[in-house]
Design a protein around this motif. Sequence first.
Motif, PDB file in Angstrom:
ATOM      1  N   LYS A  39      24.121   5.875  13.714  1.00 15.26           N
ATOM      2  CA  LYS A  39      24.111   6.047  12.254  1.00 15.26           C
ATOM      3  C   LYS A  39      22.689   5.956  11.731  1.00 15.26           C
ATOM      4  O   LYS A  39      21.879   5.180  12.209  1.00 15.26           O
ATOM      5  CB  LYS A  39      24.979   4.982  11.596  1.00 15.26           C
ATOM      6  CG  LYS A  39      26.415   5.033  12.061  1.00 15.26           C
ATOM      7  CD  LYS A  39      27.335   4.624  10.974  1.00 15.26           C
ATOM      8  CE  LYS A  39      28.739   4.671  11.540  1.00 15.26           C
ATOM      9  NZ  LYS A  39      29.648   5.354  10.736  1.00 15.26           N
ATOM     10  N   CYS A  40      22.411   6.741  10.702  1.00  9.78           N
ATOM     11  CA  CYS A  40      21.085   6.763  10.089  1.00  9.78           C
ATOM     12  C   CYS A  40      20.849   5.472   9.307  1.00  9.78           C
ATOM     13  O   CYS A  40      21.548   5.182   8.340  1.00  9.78           O
ATOM     14  CB  CYS A  40      20.966   7.974   9.164  1.00  9.78           C
ATOM     15  SG  CYS A  40      19.347   8.094   8.385  1.00  9.78           S
ATOM     16  N   VAL A  41      19.857   4.716   9.723  1.00  8.24           N
ATOM     17  CA  VAL A  41      19.540   3.451   9.071  1.00  8.24           C
ATOM     18  C   VAL A  41      18.940   3.688   7.691  1.00  8.24           C
ATOM     19  O   VAL A  41      19.166   2.917   6.767  1.00  8.24           O
ATOM     20  CB  VAL A  41      18.589   2.612   9.961  1.00  8.24           C
ATOM     21  CG1 VAL A  41      18.162   1.354   9.261  1.00  8.24           C
ATOM     22  CG2 VAL A  41      19.256   2.290  11.278  1.00  8.24           C
ATOM     23  N   ALA A  42      18.204   4.779   7.527  1.00  7.34           N
ATOM     24  CA  ALA A  42      17.573   5.078   6.237  1.00  7.34           C
ATOM     25  C   ALA A  42      18.606   5.319   5.141  1.00  7.34           C
ATOM     26  O   ALA A  42      18.331   5.098   3.972  1.00  7.34           O
ATOM     27  CB  ALA A  42      16.657   6.290   6.372  1.00  7.34           C
ATOM     28  N   GLU A  43      19.797   5.752   5.526  1.00  4.97           N
ATOM     29  CA  GLU A  43      20.850   6.021   4.552  1.00  4.97           C
ATOM     30  C   GLU A  43      21.912   4.925   4.526  1.00  4.97           C
ATOM     31  O   GLU A  43      22.888   5.017   3.795  1.00  4.97           O
ATOM     32  CB  GLU A  43      21.513   7.360   4.870  1.00  4.97           C
ATOM     33  CG  GLU A  43      20.556   8.527   4.736  1.00  4.97           C
ATOM     34  CD  GLU A  43      21.185   9.851   5.161  1.00  4.97           C
ATOM     35  OE1 GLU A  43      22.343   9.850   5.635  1.00  4.97           O
ATOM     36  OE2 GLU A  43      20.504  10.866   5.022  1.00  4.97           O
ATOM     37  N   ALA A  44      21.726   3.880   5.303  1.00  2.00           N
ATOM     38  CA  ALA A  44      22.718   2.809   5.423  1.00  2.00           C
ATOM     39  C   ALA A  44      22.538   1.768   4.325  1.00  2.00           C
ATOM     40  O   ALA A  44      21.510   1.703   3.659  1.00  2.00           O
ATOM     41  CB  ALA A  44      22.576   2.140   6.785  1.00  2.00           C
ATOM     42  N   GLY A  45      23.522   0.932   4.195  1.00  3.87           N
ATOM     43  CA  GLY A  45      23.439  -0.176   3.255  1.00  3.87           C
ATOM     44  C   GLY A  45      22.548  -1.285   3.786  1.00  3.87           C
ATOM     45  O   GLY A  45      22.068  -1.243   4.924  1.00  3.87           O
ATOM     46  N   GLN A  46      22.354  -2.296   2.969  1.00  3.15           N
ATOM     47  CA  GLN A  46      21.445  -3.387   3.301  1.00  3.15           C
ATOM     48  C   GLN A  46      21.851  -4.130   4.572  1.00  3.15           C
ATOM     49  O   GLN A  46      21.000  -4.431   5.408  1.00  3.15           O
ATOM     50  CB  GLN A  46      21.350  -4.375   2.143  1.00  3.15           C
ATOM     51  CG  GLN A  46      20.392  -5.509   2.429  1.00  3.15           C
ATOM     52  CD  GLN A  46      20.283  -6.503   1.292  1.00  3.15           C
ATOM     53  OE1 GLN A  46      20.986  -6.411   0.299  1.00  3.15           O
ATOM     54  NE2 GLN A  46      19.401  -7.459   1.438  1.00  3.15           N
ATOM     55  N   ILE A  48      23.496  -3.152   7.256  1.00  2.00           N
ATOM     56  CA  ILE A  48      23.217  -2.362   8.467  1.00  2.00           C
ATOM     57  C   ILE A  48      21.719  -2.258   8.692  1.00  2.00           C
ATOM     58  O   ILE A  48      21.233  -2.381   9.818  1.00  2.00           O
ATOM     59  CB  ILE A  48      23.867  -0.971   8.368  1.00  2.00           C
ATOM     60  CG1 ILE A  48      25.390  -1.116   8.435  1.00  2.00           C
ATOM     61  CG2 ILE A  48      23.361  -0.044   9.467  1.00  2.00           C
ATOM     62  CD1 ILE A  48      26.162   0.134   8.160  1.00  2.00           C
ATOM     63  N   ALA A  49      20.956  -2.051   7.620  1.00  2.00           N
ATOM     64  CA  ALA A  49      19.500  -1.963   7.748  1.00  2.00           C
ATOM     65  C   ALA A  49      18.918  -3.275   8.267  1.00  2.00           C
ATOM     66  O   ALA A  49      18.057  -3.274   9.154  1.00  2.00           O
ATOM     67  CB  ALA A  49      18.872  -1.584   6.415  1.00  2.00           C
ATOM     68  N   MET A  50      19.395  -4.408   7.749  1.00  2.00           N
ATOM     69  CA  MET A  50      18.886  -5.704   8.207  1.00  2.00           C
ATOM     70  C   MET A  50      19.253  -5.953   9.672  1.00  2.00           C
ATOM     71  O   MET A  50      18.428  -6.442  10.443  1.00  2.00           O
ATOM     72  CB  MET A  50      19.439  -6.833   7.330  1.00  2.00           C
ATOM     73  CG  MET A  50      18.878  -6.827   5.914  1.00  2.00           C
ATOM     74  SD  MET A  50      17.075  -6.951   5.852  1.00  2.00           S
ATOM     75  CE  MET A  50      16.813  -8.559   6.559  1.00  2.00           C
ATOM     76  N   GLU A  51      20.456  -5.579  10.064  1.00  2.00           N
ATOM     77  CA  GLU A  51      20.868  -5.722  11.464  1.00  2.00           C
ATOM     78  C   GLU A  51      19.961  -4.902  12.365  1.00  2.00           C
ATOM     79  O   GLU A  51      19.526  -5.362  13.418  1.00  2.00           O
ATOM     80  CB  GLU A  51      22.324  -5.259  11.605  1.00  2.00           C
ATOM     81  CG  GLU A  51      22.873  -5.361  12.995  1.00  2.00           C
ATOM     82  CD  GLU A  51      24.304  -4.847  13.077  1.00  2.00           C
ATOM     83  OE1 GLU A  51      24.583  -4.051  13.987  1.00  2.00           O
ATOM     84  OE2 GLU A  51      25.127  -5.224  12.224  1.00  2.00           O
ATOM     85  N   TRP A  52      19.639  -3.672  11.945  1.00  2.00           N
ATOM     86  CA  TRP A  52      18.772  -2.801  12.728  1.00  2.00           C
ATOM     87  C   TRP A  52      17.363  -3.380  12.816  1.00  2.00           C
ATOM     88  O   TRP A  52      16.752  -3.401  13.890  1.00  2.00           O
ATOM     89  CB  TRP A  52      18.745  -1.402  12.112  1.00  2.00           C
ATOM     90  CG  TRP A  52      17.873  -0.448  12.861  1.00  2.00           C
ATOM     91  CD1 TRP A  52      18.201   0.242  13.994  1.00  2.00           C
ATOM     92  CD2 TRP A  52      16.523  -0.089  12.552  1.00  2.00           C
ATOM     93  NE1 TRP A  52      17.130   1.025  14.403  1.00  2.00           N
ATOM     94  CE2 TRP A  52      16.087   0.827  13.529  1.00  2.00           C
ATOM     95  CE3 TRP A  52      15.645  -0.451  11.539  1.00  2.00           C
ATOM     96  CZ2 TRP A  52      14.813   1.380  13.514  1.00  2.00           C
ATOM     97  CZ3 TRP A  52      14.380   0.101  11.526  1.00  2.00           C
ATOM     98  CH2 TRP A  52      13.975   1.012  12.513  1.00  2.00           C
ATOM     99  N   LEU A  53      16.822  -3.854  11.693  1.00  2.00           N
ATOM    100  CA  LEU A  53      15.467  -4.426  11.684  1.00  2.00           C
ATOM    101  C   LEU A  53      15.351  -5.620  12.629  1.00  2.00           C
ATOM    102  O   LEU A  53      14.316  -5.818  13.265  1.00  2.00           O
ATOM    103  CB  LEU A  53      15.073  -4.843  10.268  1.00  2.00           C
ATOM    104  CG  LEU A  53      14.715  -3.716   9.325  1.00  2.00           C
ATOM    105  CD1 LEU A  53      14.646  -4.234   7.893  1.00  2.00           C
ATOM    106  CD2 LEU A  53      13.414  -3.048   9.724  1.00  2.00           C
ATOM    107  N   GLU A  54      16.403  -6.412  12.736  1.00  2.00           N
ATOM    108  CA  GLU A  54      16.388  -7.619  13.559  1.00  2.00           C
ATOM    109  C   GLU A  54      16.753  -7.357  15.016  1.00  2.00           C
ATOM    110  O   GLU A  54      16.599  -8.228  15.862  1.00  2.00           O
ATOM    111  CB  GLU A  54      17.327  -8.652  12.953  1.00  2.00           C
ATOM    112  CG  GLU A  54      16.844  -9.121  11.591  1.00  2.00           C
ATOM    113  CD  GLU A  54      17.879  -9.921  10.814  1.00  2.00           C
ATOM    114  OE1 GLU A  54      19.028 -10.062  11.283  1.00  2.00           O
ATOM    115  OE2 GLU A  54      17.523 -10.390   9.720  1.00  2.00           O
ATOM    116  N   SER A  55      17.229  -6.146  15.330  1.00  2.00           N
ATOM    117  CA  SER A  55      17.613  -5.817  16.706  1.00  2.00           C
ATOM    118  C   SER A  55      16.399  -5.406  17.528  1.00  2.00           C
ATOM    119  O   SER A  55      15.344  -5.057  17.003  1.00  2.00           O
ATOM    120  CB  SER A  55      18.690  -4.741  16.727  1.00  2.00           C
ATOM    121  OG  SER A  55      18.170  -3.517  16.266  1.00  2.00           O
TER     122      SER A  55
END
Length: 59
Positions: A39-46, A48-55
Amino acid sequence: MTNGDWIRSLTDEELEKHIIHPCHNFKCGECPMKDGRGKCVAEAGQAIAMEWLESEYER
């Protein structure tokens, strides 16, 4: 290194290419802004974006 660490290490040119305009520079399958589920993180909610940043960065 997390995805957040990776972003903080980018040059201005890399930020433009990978973060600001990834859709202009990559095909969807090659985009660095996809999460583990494709899934596109740039279009995701907060959340999902935070989970991606911390992964862990995987490129």
